[in-house]
Design an enzyme around this catalytic site. Structure first.
Site, short mmCIF file in Angstrom:
data_model
loop_
_atom_site.label_atom_id
_atom_site.label_comp_id
_atom_site.label_asym_id
_atom_site.label_seq_id
_atom_site.Cartn_x
_atom_site.Cartn_y
_atom_site.Cartn_z
N ASP A 280 56.69 94.28 41.61
CA ASP A 280 57.77 93.41 41.12
C ASP A 280 58.77 93.21 42.26
O ASP A 280 58.74 93.95 43.24
CB ASP A 280 58.49 94.07 39.92
CG ASP A 280 59.09 93.07 38.94
OD1 ASP A 280 58.56 92.92 37.83
OD2 ASP A 280 60.09 92.41 39.30
N ASN B 63 51.06 88.28 36.43
CA ASN B 63 52.00 88.14 35.31
C ASN B 63 53.40 87.71 35.76
O ASN B 63 54.15 87.14 34.97
CB ASN B 63 52.07 89.49 34.59
CG ASN B 63 53.25 89.62 33.66
OD1 ASN B 63 53.24 89.11 32.56
ND2 ASN B 63 54.32 90.28 34.12
N TYR C 277 58.23 74.23 34.30
CA TYR C 277 57.55 75.40 33.74
C TYR C 277 56.22 74.98 33.11
O TYR C 277 55.19 75.62 33.33
CB TYR C 277 58.46 76.08 32.71
CG TYR C 277 57.90 77.36 32.13
CD1 TYR C 277 58.02 78.57 32.81
CD2 TYR C 277 57.27 77.38 30.89
CE1 TYR C 277 57.50 79.75 32.29
CE2 TYR C 277 56.76 78.55 30.35
CZ TYR C 277 56.88 79.74 31.05
OH TYR C 277 56.38 80.91 30.53
N LYS D 41 52.47 76.19 34.27
CA LYS D 41 51.56 76.94 33.38
C LYS D 41 50.27 76.15 33.11
O LYS D 41 49.21 76.75 32.89
CB LYS D 41 52.28 77.32 32.09
CG LYS D 41 53.40 78.35 32.31
CD LYS D 41 52.88 79.66 32.88
CE LYS D 41 53.95 80.71 33.02
NZ LYS D 41 53.43 81.98 33.60
N THR E 289 61.05 89.10 25.00
CA THR E 289 61.38 89.61 26.33
C THR E 289 62.66 88.95 26.83
O THR E 289 63.17 88.00 26.21
CB THR E 289 60.27 89.29 27.36
OG1 THR E 289 60.29 87.87 27.60
CG2 THR E 289 58.89 89.71 26.89
P1 NAD Z 1 60.36 88.91 32.05
O1 NAD Z 1 61.40 88.07 32.68
O2 NAD Z 1 60.72 89.97 31.07
O3 NAD Z 1 59.44 89.60 33.17
C1 NAD Z 1 59.02 88.89 34.30
C2 NAD Z 1 58.94 89.87 35.47
O4 NAD Z 1 58.50 89.13 36.62
C3 NAD Z 1 60.30 90.49 35.83
O5 NAD Z 1 60.20 91.88 35.95
C4 NAD Z 1 60.66 89.82 37.15
O6 NAD Z 1 61.45 90.65 38.00
C5 NAD Z 1 59.28 89.56 37.73
N1 NAD Z 1 59.31 88.51 38.76
C6 NAD Z 1 59.98 87.33 38.73
N2 NAD Z 1 59.80 86.67 39.88
C7 NAD Z 1 58.99 87.43 40.65
C8 NAD Z 1 58.43 87.27 41.95
N3 NAD Z 1 58.69 86.19 42.70
N4 NAD Z 1 57.62 88.25 42.44
C9 NAD Z 1 57.37 89.37 41.69
N5 NAD Z 1 57.89 89.57 40.46
C10 NAD Z 1 58.68 88.60 39.95
O7 NAD Z 1 59.36 87.86 31.37
P2 NAD Z 1 58.07 88.04 30.44
O8 NAD Z 1 58.36 87.30 29.21
O9 NAD Z 1 57.61 89.44 30.39
O10 NAD Z 1 57.05 87.13 31.28
C11 NAD Z 1 55.84 87.61 31.85
C12 NAD Z 1 54.90 86.43 31.99
O11 NAD Z 1 54.55 85.94 30.70
C13 NAD Z 1 55.47 85.24 32.75
O12 NAD Z 1 54.48 84.68 33.60
C14 NAD Z 1 55.84 84.27 31.65
O13 NAD Z 1 55.88 82.94 32.09
C15 NAD Z 1 54.73 84.55 30.65
N6 NAD Z 1 55.04 84.15 29.27
C16 NAD Z 1 56.12 84.67 28.62
C17 NAD Z 1 56.37 84.25 27.30
C18 NAD Z 1 57.56 84.77 26.49
O14 NAD Z 1 57.85 84.20 25.44
N7 NAD Z 1 58.25 85.81 26.91
C19 NAD Z 1 55.53 83.32 26.68
C20 NAD Z 1 54.44 82.83 27.39
C21 NAD Z 1 54.20 83.26 28.68
#
Ligand code: NAD
Length: 256
Positions: free
Chosen positions: A37, A90, A156, A160, A191
């Protein structure tokens, strides 16, 4: 026996949310885990949680949008555990919500840079490592925003959709090399990212749950653990004939 006993698993964005739940689930199912991360404190905390539960993990700081960081991450993974079997791309950002005409080049570049280019860079480095040891599995985080549009979220949504395109193409190119590549497409998940989106839309008037739950046919949003279970199962031998897919896990959202 766990689902992924003795496998070496890498989770980017493992400091929080879906990534943290995935890293913990890999460890609980028997894998040695590399948590990566940009957030060092959060990543170290995920490793502490895994070790406290009796698992094996290490943290490597890396920005997935930077090729040198990604090369270093894969090199440190192989140096520590000898191989890479299961990768989960992720790490992601949501960026700023705005009507299409008001979207800035900066917001577009930032989101595409992390979500799409970051996935591209990780895939290349992960595949090179996996080919050294006869194969592996990769799960990319797409979204329901990779399947349908959402007003205000054009960069976004583009990122995706792009992740699904990369997933299909790389799956085809490595189908006979022992590497399976799939995408998961979560609906709303509880989240920080969903909190940020709700804050931008309602200026604090509604929580993410209040805003998003009624939009899902099941009447609720998902938990990070529910997404982690699918990711780890897809990474396991139980899913041995599955590649090139983009699987919704969304309480029925895209069935509407
Ligand atoms: P989150 O913000 O809780 O976690 C994302 C993590 O990615 C964080 O720890 C952040 O520090 C890290 N990050 C961001 N930029 C980075 C980089 N350049 N290099 C390394 N790490 C980096 O979000 P989440 O909801 O856990 O999201 C995880 C994944 O799931 C993402 O790809 C998001 O698009 C996808 N997603 C989330 C949801 C939702 O509703 N939460 C829905 C669909 C998809």
């Amino acid at each position: 026996m766990g689902l992924v006993t003795d496998k070496v698993a890498l989770v980017t964005g493992g400091a929080a949310g879906i990534g943290r739940a995935t890293a913990k689930t890999f460890a609980a199912e028997g894998a040695k885990v590399v948590v990566s991360d940009v957030n060092q404190d959060g990543g170290a905390e995920t490793v502490r949680m895994i070790e406290k539960a009796g698992g094996t993990a290490l943290f490597v700081a890396a920005d997935v949008a930077k090729k040198a960081d990604v090369s270093d991450l894969i090199a440190k993974t192989v140096a520590a555990y000898g191989r890479l079997d299961c990768a989960v791309n992720n790490a992601g950002i949501e960026g700023k919500i705005a009507p299409f005409a008001a979207q800035t080049e900066e917001n577009f570049d930032a989101i595409i840079g992390v979500n799409l280019k970051g996935t591209f860079l990780c895939l290349q480095a992960e595949i090179a490592a996996m080919l050294e040891t006869g194969g592996g599995t990769i799960v990319n985080l797409s979204s329901i925003a990779g399947l349908i549009g959402f007003s205000g979220l054009s960069p976004y949504v583009a990122s995706k959709h792009g992740v699904i395109g990369l997933t299909k193409n790389v799956a085809l190119e490595y189908a006979t090399s022992g590497i399976r590549v799939n995408a998961v497409c979560p609906g709303g998940v509880d989240t920080r990212m969903l909190d940020s989106l709700a804050e931008q839309v309602t200026s604090g008037a509604q929580s993410a749950t209040d805003m998003m739950a009624p939009l899902h046919p099941m009447g609720r949003i998902g938990t990070p653990q529910e997404i982690a279970e699918l990711i780890v199962w897809l990474s396991s031998p139980r899913a041995g004939f599955i590649t090139g897919t983009a699987i919704p896990i969304d309480g029925g959202y895209v069935a509407q």
